[in-house]
Design a protein around this motif. Sequence first.
Motif, PDB file in Angstrom:
ATOM      1  N   ALA A  71      46.325  56.053  75.401  1.00 48.31           N
ATOM      2  CA  ALA A  71      45.456  56.199  76.567  1.00 48.31           C
ATOM      3  C   ALA A  71      45.535  54.950  77.431  1.00 48.31           C
ATOM      4  CB  ALA A  71      44.016  56.431  76.109  1.00 48.31           C
ATOM      5  N   ARG A  72      45.229  55.109  78.704  1.00 52.42           N
ATOM      6  CA  ARG A  72      45.207  53.969  79.617  1.00 52.42           C
ATOM      7  C   ARG A  72      44.204  52.935  79.099  1.00 52.42           C
ATOM      8  NH1 ARG A  72      47.683  53.627  83.787  1.00 52.42           N
ATOM      9  NH2 ARG A  72      47.933  55.849  84.127  1.00 52.42           N
ATOM     10  N   GLY A  73      44.624  51.671  79.061  1.00 50.84           N
ATOM     11  CA  GLY A  73      43.765  50.594  78.604  1.00 50.84           C
ATOM     12  C   GLY A  73      43.777  50.371  77.104  1.00 50.84           C
ATOM     13  N   GLU A  74      44.434  51.236  76.377  1.00 50.80           N
ATOM     14  CA  GLU A  74      44.487  51.121  74.920  1.00 50.80           C
ATOM     15  C   GLU A  74      45.612  50.169  74.520  1.00 50.80           C
ATOM     16  OE1 GLU A  74      43.992  54.482  71.519  1.00 50.80           O
ATOM     17  OE2 GLU A  74      45.462  54.900  73.072  1.00 50.80           O
ATOM     18  N   ALA A  75      45.376  49.323  73.539  1.00 50.05           N
ATOM     19  CA  ALA A  75      46.396  48.407  73.026  1.00 50.05           C
ATOM     20  C   ALA A  75      46.894  48.948  71.694  1.00 50.05           C
ATOM     21  CB  ALA A  75      45.822  47.015  72.839  1.00 50.05           C
ATOM     22  N   VAL A  76      48.194  49.135  71.587  1.00 46.23           N
ATOM     23  CA  VAL A  76      48.805  49.686  70.380  1.00 46.23           C
ATOM     24  C   VAL A  76      49.976  48.798  69.995  1.00 46.23           C
ATOM     25  CG1 VAL A  76      50.000  51.679  69.406  1.00 46.23           C
ATOM     26  CG2 VAL A  76      48.148  52.042  71.024  1.00 46.23           C
ATOM     27  N   ALA A  77      50.119  48.515  68.718  1.00 44.36           N
ATOM     28  CA  ALA A  77      51.247  47.740  68.214  1.00 44.36           C
ATOM     29  C   ALA A  77      52.022  48.603  67.230  1.00 44.36           C
ATOM     30  CB  ALA A  77      50.755  46.471  67.531  1.00 44.36           C
ATOM     31  N   LEU A  78      53.330  48.653  67.380  1.00 49.69           N
ATOM     32  CA  LEU A  78      54.193  49.303  66.397  1.00 49.69           C
ATOM     33  C   LEU A  78      54.675  48.214  65.459  1.00 49.69           C
ATOM     34  CD1 LEU A  78      56.367  51.647  68.656  1.00 49.69           C
ATOM     35  CD2 LEU A  78      54.346  52.230  67.315  1.00 49.69           C
ATOM     36  N   VAL A  79      54.276  48.306  64.216  1.00 46.47           N
ATOM     37  CA  VAL A  79      54.614  47.289  63.238  1.00 46.47           C
ATOM     38  C   VAL A  79      55.301  47.972  62.069  1.00 46.47           C
ATOM     39  CG1 VAL A  79      53.696  45.486  61.731  1.00 46.47           C
ATOM     40  CG2 VAL A  79      52.577  45.969  63.913  1.00 46.47           C
ATOM     41  N   GLY A  80      56.455  47.477  61.688  1.00 45.11           N
ATOM     42  CA  GLY A  80      57.177  48.058  60.570  1.00 45.11           C
ATOM     43  C   GLY A  80      58.343  47.179  60.191  1.00 45.11           C
ATOM     44  N   PRO A  81      59.009  47.524  59.106  1.00 46.02           N
ATOM     45  CA  PRO A  81      60.134  46.705  58.652  1.00 46.02           C
ATOM     46  C   PRO A  81      61.305  46.739  59.634  1.00 46.02           C
ATOM     47  CG  PRO A  81      59.885  48.673  57.284  1.00 46.02           C
ATOM     48  CD  PRO A  81      58.746  48.666  58.243  1.00 46.02           C
ATOM     49  N   SER A  82      62.121  45.721  59.555  1.00 46.34           N
ATOM     50  CA  SER A  82      63.316  45.642  60.375  1.00 46.34           C
ATOM     51  C   SER A  82      64.187  46.876  60.136  1.00 46.34           C
ATOM     52  CB  SER A  82      64.095  44.369  60.010  1.00 46.34           C
ATOM     53  OG  SER A  82      65.266  44.285  60.772  1.00 46.34           O
ATOM     54  N   GLY A  83      64.657  47.463  61.221  1.00 44.11           N
ATOM     55  CA  GLY A  83      65.536  48.626  61.108  1.00 44.11           C
ATOM     56  C   GLY A  83      64.817  49.956  60.966  1.00 44.11           C
ATOM     57  N   SER A  84      63.482  49.969  61.097  1.00 44.55           N
ATOM     58  CA  SER A  84      62.754  51.230  60.923  1.00 44.55           C
ATOM     59  C   SER A  84      62.728  52.081  62.183  1.00 44.55           C
ATOM     60  CB  SER A  84      61.324  50.961  60.423  1.00 44.55           C
ATOM     61  OG  SER A  84      60.591  50.237  61.383  1.00 44.55           O
ATOM     62  N   GLY A  85      63.187  51.557  63.323  1.00 42.08           N
ATOM     63  CA  GLY A  85      63.290  52.360  64.536  1.00 42.08           C
ATOM     64  C   GLY A  85      62.258  52.052  65.603  1.00 42.08           C
ATOM     65  N   LYS A  86      61.520  50.962  65.466  1.00 39.91           N
ATOM     66  CA  LYS A  86      60.482  50.624  66.443  1.00 39.91           C
ATOM     67  C   LYS A  86      61.071  50.418  67.838  1.00 39.91           C
ATOM     68  CE  LYS A  86      59.416  46.959  64.169  1.00 39.91           C
ATOM     69  NZ  LYS A  86      60.407  47.005  63.094  1.00 39.91           N
ATOM     70  N   SER A  87      62.054  49.553  67.958  1.00 38.38           N
ATOM     71  CA  SER A  87      62.668  49.279  69.264  1.00 38.38           C
ATOM     72  C   SER A  87      63.381  50.514  69.794  1.00 38.38           C
ATOM     73  CB  SER A  87      63.651  48.114  69.160  1.00 38.38           C
ATOM     74  OG  SER A  87      62.971  46.929  68.839  1.00 38.38           O
ATOM     75  N   THR A  88      64.018  51.263  68.922  1.00 37.43           N
ATOM     76  CA  THR A  88      64.705  52.483  69.340  1.00 37.43           C
ATOM     77  C   THR A  88      63.715  53.480  69.904  1.00 37.43           C
ATOM     78  OG1 THR A  88      66.403  52.113  67.667  1.00 37.43           O
ATOM     79  CG2 THR A  88      66.214  54.348  68.563  1.00 37.43           C
ATOM     80  N   PHE A  89      62.550  53.612  69.266  1.00 36.65           N
ATOM     81  CA  PHE A  89      61.520  54.516  69.764  1.00 36.65           C
ATOM     82  C   PHE A  89      61.048  54.080  71.149  1.00 36.65           C
ATOM     83  CE2 PHE A  89      56.889  55.702  69.803  1.00 36.65           C
ATOM     84  CZ  PHE A  89      57.098  57.039  70.085  1.00 36.65           C
ATOM     85  N   ILE A  90      60.806  52.788  71.342  1.00 34.74           N
ATOM     86  CA  ILE A  90      60.382  52.298  72.657  1.00 34.74           C
ATOM     87  C   ILE A  90      61.469  52.565  73.695  1.00 34.74           C
ATOM     88  CG2 ILE A  90      59.848  50.203  73.971  1.00 34.74           C
ATOM     89  CD1 ILE A  90      58.386  49.230  71.405  1.00 34.74           C
ATOM     90  N   ARG A  91      62.723  52.406  73.314  1.00 38.87           N
ATOM     91  CA  ARG A  91      63.826  52.697  74.238  1.00 38.87           C
ATOM     92  C   ARG A  91      63.917  54.193  74.556  1.00 38.87           C
ATOM     93  NH1 ARG A  91      67.872  48.623  74.787  1.00 38.87           N
ATOM     94  NH2 ARG A  91      67.221  46.720  73.744  1.00 38.87           N
ATOM     95  N   CYS A  92      63.486  55.036  73.634  1.00 41.76           N
ATOM     96  CA  CYS A  92      63.416  56.477  73.922  1.00 41.76           C
ATOM     97  C   CYS A  92      62.294  56.774  74.908  1.00 41.76           C
ATOM     98  CB  CYS A  92      63.200  57.287  72.643  1.00 41.76           C
ATOM     99  SG  CYS A  92      64.664  57.458  71.612  1.00 41.76           S
ATOM    100  N   ILE A  93      61.189  56.023  74.819  1.00 42.56           N
ATOM    101  CA  ILE A  93      60.084  56.239  75.743  1.00 42.56           C
ATOM    102  C   ILE A  93      60.525  55.957  77.173  1.00 42.56           C
ATOM    103  CG2 ILE A  93      57.829  55.339  76.482  1.00 42.56           C
ATOM    104  CD1 ILE A  93      57.121  55.064  73.507  1.00 42.56           C
ATOM    105  N   ASN A  94      61.257  54.866  77.411  1.00 47.70           N
ATOM    106  CA  ASN A  94      61.689  54.558  78.776  1.00 47.70           C
ATOM    107  C   ASN A  94      63.085  55.103  79.101  1.00 47.70           C
ATOM    108  OD1 ASN A  94      63.472  52.683  77.647  1.00 47.70           O
ATOM    109  ND2 ASN A  94      62.166  50.945  78.091  1.00 47.70           N
ATOM    110  N   ARG A  95      63.645  55.856  78.189  1.00 49.04           N
ATOM    111  CA  ARG A  95      64.938  56.536  78.317  1.00 49.04           C
ATOM    112  C   ARG A  95      66.110  55.585  78.481  1.00 49.04           C
ATOM    113  NH1 ARG A  95      65.306  61.591  82.099  1.00 49.04           N
ATOM    114  NH2 ARG A  95      67.492  61.275  81.633  1.00 49.04           N
ATOM    115  N   LEU A  96      66.019  54.388  77.918  1.00 51.00           N
ATOM    116  CA  LEU A  96      67.217  53.567  77.789  1.00 51.00           C
ATOM    117  C   LEU A  96      68.092  54.157  76.692  1.00 51.00           C
ATOM    118  CD1 LEU A  96      65.763  49.979  78.139  1.00 51.00           C
ATOM    119  CD2 LEU A  96      67.087  51.277  79.815  1.00 51.00           C
ATOM    120  N   VAL A  97      67.467  54.899  75.778  1.00 46.86           N
ATOM    121  CA  VAL A  97      68.151  55.716  74.774  1.00 46.86           C
ATOM    122  C   VAL A  97      67.622  57.129  74.953  1.00 46.86           C
ATOM    123  CG1 VAL A  97      68.392  56.167  72.298  1.00 46.86           C
ATOM    124  CG2 VAL A  97      68.433  53.820  73.130  1.00 46.86           C
ATOM    125  N   GLU A  98      68.529  58.104  75.029  1.00 46.53           N
ATOM    126  CA  GLU A  98      68.119  59.492  75.217  1.00 46.53           C
ATOM    127  C   GLU A  98      67.727  60.109  73.877  1.00 46.53           C
ATOM    128  OE1 GLU A  98      67.735  61.299  77.948  1.00 46.53           O
ATOM    129  OE2 GLU A  98      68.401  59.674  79.253  1.00 46.53           O
TER     130      GLU A  98
END
Length: 169
Positions: A71-98
């Motif tokens: 939601a607007r104004g909400e702070a969320v952190a994706l925390v997980g082990p290295s290689g679990s897909g956190k950055s990849t998921f964020i790149r899917c959100i902005n479509r740097l990765v399809e």
Amino acid sequence: MRAGRADLDSIPFGNARLKIAGPVMTSPPAESPNRVPAASVPMIEALGVHLTLASSAGPVNILKGIDLTIARGEAVALVGPSGSGKSTFIRCINRLVEPTEGQVFLDDVELTGLSRSALRRQRRFMGMIFQEYNLVERLTVMENVLSGRLGYVSFLQALLPRFPPSDVA
């Protein structure tokens, strides 16, 4: 407000569990009649995001049906082990990765259905700071931040550089 709101401390994410800082809202399927009405549209919403990549050993599932609502104004952190897909998921959100499957919304705009030019226009409302930062060392922090606003000023304003006071504030 979505039906099925859940305050979870972790969610399944690929082969790991992500710890969440802040509330997570469970999401109905996109075709559901419970889709959020326009007055309460989340800022960011991912519905059933999958990413499968080809490898010499066969297809590899990187993301498996990720649902996330912020939601607007909400702070969320994706925390997980290295290689679990956190950055990849964020790149899917902005479509740097399809994503292979699923939908991603920014406000009420479905990003996964946009053409390249429409996505370029929509990216004017997004910002991302990469893990590697990718800053220009000879520029100040303010100049690095304002470089994201170059598409909003004239060539002469960018060359000098003279940004509107509202951008600098």
